[in-house]
Write an enzyme that holds these catalytic residues in place. Structure first.
Site, PDB file in Angstrom:
ATOM      1  N   ASP A  37       0.812  -1.220   0.000  1.00  0.00           N
ATOM      2  CA  ASP A  37       0.000   0.000   0.000  1.00  0.00           C
ATOM      3  C   ASP A  37       0.849   1.276   0.000  1.00  0.00           C
ATOM      4  O   ASP A  37       0.399   2.319   0.439  1.00  0.00           O
ATOM      5  CB  ASP A  37      -0.967  -0.012   1.185  1.00  0.00           C
ATOM      6  CG  ASP A  37      -0.225  -0.139   2.498  1.00  0.00           C
ATOM      7  OD1 ASP A  37       1.011  -0.320   2.468  1.00  0.00           O
ATOM      8  OD2 ASP A  37      -0.877  -0.063   3.551  1.00  0.00           O
ATOM      9  N   HIS A 240      23.530   2.482 -19.554  1.00  0.00           N
ATOM     10  CA  HIS A 240      22.474   2.752 -18.568  1.00  0.00           C
ATOM     11  C   HIS A 240      22.788   2.105 -17.218  1.00  0.00           C
ATOM     12  O   HIS A 240      21.896   1.594 -16.542  1.00  0.00           O
ATOM     13  CB  HIS A 240      21.110   2.274 -19.100  1.00  0.00           C
ATOM     14  CG  HIS A 240      20.626   3.091 -20.268  1.00  0.00           C
ATOM     15  ND1 HIS A 240      19.686   2.644 -21.153  1.00  0.00           N
ATOM     16  CD2 HIS A 240      20.966   4.329 -20.686  1.00  0.00           C
ATOM     17  CE1 HIS A 240      19.466   3.575 -22.080  1.00  0.00           C
ATOM     18  NE2 HIS A 240      20.234   4.604 -21.816  1.00  0.00           N
ATOM     19  N   ASP A 257      26.103  10.732 -14.816  1.00  0.00           N
ATOM     20  CA  ASP A 257      25.005  11.284 -15.621  1.00  0.00           C
ATOM     21  C   ASP A 257      23.837  11.441 -14.657  1.00  0.00           C
ATOM     22  O   ASP A 257      23.166  10.456 -14.325  1.00  0.00           O
ATOM     23  CB  ASP A 257      24.667  10.343 -16.777  1.00  0.00           C
ATOM     24  CG  ASP A 257      23.607  10.915 -17.715  1.00  0.00           C
ATOM     25  OD1 ASP A 257      22.942  11.912 -17.343  1.00  0.00           O
ATOM     26  OD2 ASP A 257      23.426  10.360 -18.817  1.00  0.00           O
ATOM     27  N   ASP A 268      19.878  17.706 -17.586  1.00  0.00           N
ATOM     28  CA  ASP A 268      20.461  16.408 -17.966  1.00  0.00           C
ATOM     29  C   ASP A 268      21.946  16.656 -18.218  1.00  0.00           C
ATOM     30  O   ASP A 268      22.304  17.215 -19.254  1.00  0.00           O
ATOM     31  CB  ASP A 268      19.733  15.891 -19.221  1.00  0.00           C
ATOM     32  CG  ASP A 268      20.181  14.497 -19.625  1.00  0.00           C
ATOM     33  OD1 ASP A 268      20.992  13.885 -18.911  1.00  0.00           O
ATOM     34  OD2 ASP A 268      19.713  14.022 -20.684  1.00  0.00           O
ATOM     35  N   HIS A 347      25.544   5.877 -29.413  1.00  0.00           N
ATOM     36  CA  HIS A 347      24.281   6.591 -29.197  1.00  0.00           C
ATOM     37  C   HIS A 347      24.286   7.899 -29.976  1.00  0.00           C
ATOM     38  O   HIS A 347      25.276   8.261 -30.596  1.00  0.00           O
ATOM     39  CB  HIS A 347      24.019   6.808 -27.704  1.00  0.00           C
ATOM     40  CG  HIS A 347      25.050   7.615 -26.961  1.00  0.00           C
ATOM     41  ND1 HIS A 347      25.140   8.986 -27.071  1.00  0.00           N
ATOM     42  CD2 HIS A 347      26.023   7.238 -26.089  1.00  0.00           C
ATOM     43  CE1 HIS A 347      26.105   9.413 -26.280  1.00  0.00           C
ATOM     44  NE2 HIS A 347      26.680   8.378 -25.682  1.00  0.00           N
ATOM     45  N   HIS A 351      18.988  15.003 -27.553  1.00  0.00           N
ATOM     46  CA  HIS A 351      17.535  14.817 -27.608  1.00  0.00           C
ATOM     47  C   HIS A 351      16.895  16.104 -27.118  1.00  0.00           C
ATOM     48  O   HIS A 351      17.541  16.907 -26.438  1.00  0.00           O
ATOM     49  CB  HIS A 351      17.109  13.620 -26.745  1.00  0.00           C
ATOM     50  CG  HIS A 351      17.712  13.630 -25.356  1.00  0.00           C
ATOM     51  ND1 HIS A 351      17.192  14.383 -24.340  1.00  0.00           N
ATOM     52  CD2 HIS A 351      18.816  13.019 -24.851  1.00  0.00           C
ATOM     53  CE1 HIS A 351      17.943  14.210 -23.253  1.00  0.00           C
ATOM     54  NE2 HIS A 351      18.941  13.402 -23.527  1.00  0.00           N
ATOM     55  N   HIS A 358      13.601  13.142 -22.028  1.00  0.00           N
ATOM     56  CA  HIS A 358      13.552  12.981 -23.489  1.00  0.00           C
ATOM     57  C   HIS A 358      12.224  13.610 -23.899  1.00  0.00           C
ATOM     58  O   HIS A 358      11.180  12.967 -23.873  1.00  0.00           O
ATOM     59  CB  HIS A 358      13.636  11.506 -23.894  1.00  0.00           C
ATOM     60  CG  HIS A 358      14.945  10.860 -23.508  1.00  0.00           C
ATOM     61  ND1 HIS A 358      15.162   9.521 -23.531  1.00  0.00           N
ATOM     62  CD2 HIS A 358      16.118  11.403 -23.096  1.00  0.00           C
ATOM     63  CE1 HIS A 358      16.409   9.256 -23.144  1.00  0.00           C
ATOM     64  NE2 HIS A 358      17.003  10.385 -22.864  1.00  0.00           N
ATOM     65  N   GLU A 381      25.615  15.639 -26.162  1.00  0.00           N
ATOM     66  CA  GLU A 381      26.215  14.639 -25.281  1.00  0.00           C
ATOM     67  C   GLU A 381      27.008  13.557 -26.003  1.00  0.00           C
ATOM     68  O   GLU A 381      26.681  12.371 -25.932  1.00  0.00           O
ATOM     69  CB  GLU A 381      25.127  13.988 -24.420  1.00  0.00           C
ATOM     70  CG  GLU A 381      23.909  13.480 -25.176  1.00  0.00           C
ATOM     71  CD  GLU A 381      22.918  12.760 -24.244  1.00  0.00           C
ATOM     72  OE1 GLU A 381      23.342  11.818 -23.565  1.00  0.00           O
ATOM     73  OE2 GLU A 381      21.748  13.166 -24.205  1.00  0.00           O
ATOM     74  N   TYR A 385      33.287   5.006 -25.681  1.00  0.00           N
ATOM     75  CA  TYR A 385      33.189   3.863 -24.764  1.00  0.00           C
ATOM     76  C   TYR A 385      34.051   2.742 -25.321  1.00  0.00           C
ATOM     77  O   TYR A 385      33.730   2.183 -26.382  1.00  0.00           O
ATOM     78  CB  TYR A 385      31.724   3.419 -24.632  1.00  0.00           C
ATOM     79  CG  TYR A 385      30.809   4.605 -24.371  1.00  0.00           C
ATOM     80  CD1 TYR A 385      30.609   5.089 -23.074  1.00  0.00           C
ATOM     81  CD2 TYR A 385      30.199   5.284 -25.436  1.00  0.00           C
ATOM     82  CE1 TYR A 385      29.805   6.200 -22.852  1.00  0.00           C
ATOM     83  CE2 TYR A 385      29.403   6.394 -25.216  1.00  0.00           C
ATOM     84  CZ  TYR A 385      29.209   6.849 -23.924  1.00  0.00           C
ATOM     85  OH  TYR A 385      28.430   7.959 -23.701  1.00  0.00           O
ATOM     86  N   ARG A 402      31.560  10.457 -21.285  1.00  0.00           N
ATOM     87  CA  ARG A 402      30.488  11.238 -21.927  1.00  0.00           C
ATOM     88  C   ARG A 402      30.535  12.634 -21.326  1.00  0.00           C
ATOM     89  O   ARG A 402      30.818  12.781 -20.127  1.00  0.00           O
ATOM     90  CB  ARG A 402      29.114  10.593 -21.707  1.00  0.00           C
ATOM     91  CG  ARG A 402      27.970  11.366 -22.364  1.00  0.00           C
ATOM     92  CD  ARG A 402      26.665  10.561 -22.511  1.00  0.00           C
ATOM     93  NE  ARG A 402      26.078  10.115 -21.266  1.00  0.00           N
ATOM     94  CZ  ARG A 402      26.172   8.876 -20.782  1.00  0.00           C
ATOM     95  NH1 ARG A 402      26.803   7.930 -21.452  1.00  0.00           N
ATOM     96  NH2 ARG A 402      25.628   8.561 -19.619  1.00  0.00           N
ATOM     97  N   GLU A 404      28.010  15.907 -21.292  1.00  0.00           N
ATOM     98  CA  GLU A 404      26.640  16.263 -21.688  1.00  0.00           C
ATOM     99  C   GLU A 404      26.242  17.602 -21.081  1.00  0.00           C
ATOM    100  O   GLU A 404      26.333  17.791 -19.861  1.00  0.00           O
ATOM    101  CB  GLU A 404      25.664  15.181 -21.203  1.00  0.00           C
ATOM    102  CG  GLU A 404      24.196  15.532 -21.458  1.00  0.00           C
ATOM    103  CD  GLU A 404      23.237  14.395 -21.128  1.00  0.00           C
ATOM    104  OE1 GLU A 404      23.542  13.577 -20.248  1.00  0.00           O
ATOM    105  OE2 GLU A 404      22.174  14.342 -21.775  1.00  0.00           O
TER     106      GLU A 404
HETATM  107  N1  GLY Z   1      20.216  10.798 -18.879  1.00  0.00           N
HETATM  108  C1  GLY Z   1      19.557  10.352 -20.028  1.00  0.00           C
HETATM  109  C2  GLY Z   1      20.206  10.808 -21.253  1.00  0.00           C
HETATM  110  O1  GLY Z   1      21.305  11.302 -21.206  1.00  0.00           O
HETATM  111  O2  GLY Z   1      19.638  10.783 -22.301  1.00  0.00           O
HETATM  112 MN    MN Z   2      20.662  13.114 -22.280  1.00  0.00          MN
HETATM  113 MN    MN Z   3      22.114  12.240 -19.425  1.00  0.00          MN
END
Ligand code: GLY
Ligand code: MN
Ligand code: MN
Length: 433
Positions: A37, A240, A257, A268, A347, A351, A358, A381, A385, A402, A404
C-alpha cells in the site's frame, strides 16, 4: 488565482485556436503502487501539467472548442478524512478559481458529465494509446454519446492524437519555461561540482550519488530528473548503468550522468573525471577528443541549422580521433559511411529536453531533419566507450567518457545552460581546491 494561472490559461487558448472545433481530453498520470500500500513519489503527467499547472492525481482537463470555448477541470473533491491522512486538496470550486477554469467537476462525475461535453462535437482529441484503460474509458464515453443518436445527438466522428498540437507547442519553450530550466540547470551544475569534490579512491559510487541527491533537494529541486548513473571504471562503458554500488579505484575515471527536476523541468548533465583528481595520459587524450566533439557539436546549435548537424559534427570529430588514437584504421569518410565508429560511439548526440528528460517533439518533418529555431532546448552529449579487445591499445581499455550539457537555441546561436567544470584544467583545478 495561482500566480502562473494566466500562463497556463494562455497555453490552453492557443491549443483551442489550433484545434478549432472539437473536444480535447487530457488526463493526468495515475499514482503508481511501489509495494503493497505504498506508492512511488507522485509525478503528474507532463502534457496535463503543461496545460494546467495543477499537480493533484485524479484530474482531467477537457477543452471544448468551437464558438463557445470552455476550459473544464475534473478533480478530487475535498475530503476531511483523506486530507487528515494525505494532505490538502483543492476540490473543484477552489481549483476552478485558482487555476483559471470556466467549470470544474468532481473526478467521480466523469461518467455523468464527460459524455455531455462530447455531444454534437465533430472531433475528439486525446493522448491515444498512452494508457489502454483510459482508451477503453474514452471509447465507452463515445459510445454513450452514440447511444443518443435517436434523440438527434451526434457523436464526434473524427479522433485525433492530441500530441499533434501539444508536441509542437511543448517543443518551443516560452520565457517561463526557460527560467525554470535555468534553475534546474543551476542546481544540477552545483551538484556536479560538489560530487567532484566528494570523489576520492576508497569511497563508493553510492556515496557520490548521495552527495548529488542531497544537493538536488537542498537546492529546492523536487527530485532527480531520471535515475542517476554513477559509473566508475569499466561501468562507464555500460550506457544505462544504475547499480551505483562499486568502490572507487585510484586510476579510474568516474562518469556521472545525473541532474535535477525543478518546477517540473529536467536538466540532464554528464561529467567524467578522474577518481584521484588527475587524468592519466590516455584518459586525457580520450577526454579531450570527446570535448572537441562536443565543442564542434555545440557550434552547430543555432537557428537555421538542422537537428542532425550537431550529431554529424560530433561523429566526424570522434571518428577522426578514433583513427588518431589507433582505435580504428582506415579513411574517416569510409568509417563514417560504414558506421564503424558505432563500435565506440553507439548513441546519438542529443535529444529534446523539457518537462520530460527525453522531451516531446518530432525530430523529422516530412522525412527531413527539422530546422532549429529559438526556444528549442536540447542536450549535446557525445561520448566514447572503449571495451577491452585484442585490436584496441590496452591503455584505452575500459575508458568510458560522456560530456553532456543542456542548450537553448537563441536568436543568434545558443545558450549553454549547464556549466560544471569541463576542461581538463578546470576539472583538475576544481578537484585540487
Ligand atoms: N540521462 C539520459 C540521457 O542522457 O539521455
Ligand atoms: Mn541526455
Ligand atoms: Mn544524461
Amino acid at each position: 488565482m495561482q500566480p502562473d494561472s494566466a500562463i497556463y490559461r494562455a497555453r490552453r487558448e492557443r491549443v483551442l485556436e489550433q484545434m478549432g472545433e472539437g473536444v480535447m481530453v487530457v488526463a493526468t498520470a495515475p499514482e503508481v503502487p511501489r509495494n503493497r500500500d505504498t506508492h512511488y513519489p507522485y509525478r503528474h503527467d507532463s502534457y496535463f501539467y503543461w496545460l494546467t499547472g495543477f499537480n493533484e492525481p485524479e484530474a482531467v482537463l477537457v477543452l471544448v472548442g468551437g464558438a463557445a470555448p470552455r476550459h473544464v477541470l475534473f478533480c478530487r473533491e475535498r475530503n476531511e478524512e483523506r486530507e487528515i491522512w494525505d494532505g490538502f486538496r483543492y476540490g473543484p470550486a477552489a481549483a476552478r478559481e485558482s487555476f483559471a477554469f470556466d467549470d470544474a467537476f468532481a473526478y467521480d462525475a466523469l461518467d455523468a458529465e464527460l459524455p455531455k461535453l462530447l455531444e454534437n462535437q465533430p472531433l475528439l482529441a486525446y493522448l491515444i494509446g498512452r494508457d489502454m484503460a483510459w482508451d477503453t474509458r474514452m471509447l465507452g464515453w463515445l459510445n454513450t454519446v452514440r447511444g443518443k443518436a435517436r434523440s438527434g445527438v451526434h457523436a464526434p466522428n473524427r479522433m485525433v492524437d492530441a500530441r499533434l498540437w501539444l508536441d509542437e507547442m511543448r517543443l518551443i519553450k516560452d520565457g517561463h519555461e526557460l527560467d525554470l530550466m535555468r534553475r534546474a540547470a543551476e542546481i544540477s551544475t552545483r551538484a556536479h561540482g560538489i560530487a567532484m569534490r566528494a570523489t576520492r579512491p576508497g569511497r563508493h559510487e553510492y556515496e557520490v550519488e548521495a552527495e548529488m541527491l542531497c544537493a538536488f533537494r537542498s537546492g529546492g529541486a523536487e527530485a532527480p530528473a531520471y535515475t542517476s548513473i554513477v559509473a566508475s571504471g569499466a561501468n562507464a562503458c555500460v550506457l544505462h548503468y544504475v547499480f551505483n554500488n562499486q568502490p572507487l579505484r585510484d586510476g579510474d575515471l568516474l562518469l556521472i550522468d545525473a541532474a535535477a527536476e525543478f518546477g517540473s523541468y529536467a536538466a540532464d548533465i554528464t561529467r567524467t573525471f578522474p577518481v584521484n583528481g588527475r587524468f592519466s595520459a590516455a584518459q586525457r587524450d580520450a577526454y579531450e577528443l570527446v570535448l572537441a566533439a562536443q565543442t564542434a557539436a555545440i557550434a552547430e546549435v543555432r537557428p537555421g541549422s538542422h537537428w542532425n548537424a550537431p550529431h554529424e559534427a560530433a561523429v566526424r570529430v570522434l571518428t577522426q580521433g578514433m583513427v588518431d588514437l589507433g582505435l580504428l584504421q582506415g579513411k574517416v569518410d569510409g568509417l563514417i559511411e560504414s558506421k564503424a565508429y558505432e563500435r565506440f560511439y553507439m548513441h546519438r548526440t542529443g535529444h529534446w529536453l523539457g518537462m520530460d528528460v527525453h522531451d516531446a517533439g518530432e525530430y523529422k518533418i516530412g522525412g527531413e531533419w527539422r530546422t532549429l529555431v529559438p526556444g528549442m532546448t536540447l542536450t549535446v552529449e557525445p561520448g566514447l566507450y572503449i571495451r577491452p579487445a585484442d585490436d584496441v591499445p590496452e591503455a584505452f581499455w575500459n575508458i568510458g567518457i560522456r560530456i553532456e550539457d543542456d542548450v537553448a537555441v537563441t536568436e543568434s546561436g545558443c545558450e549553454v545552460l549547464t556549466t560544471p567544470p569541463k576542461t581538463v584544467a578546470e576539472i583538475e583545478q576544481w578537484m585540487r581546491a
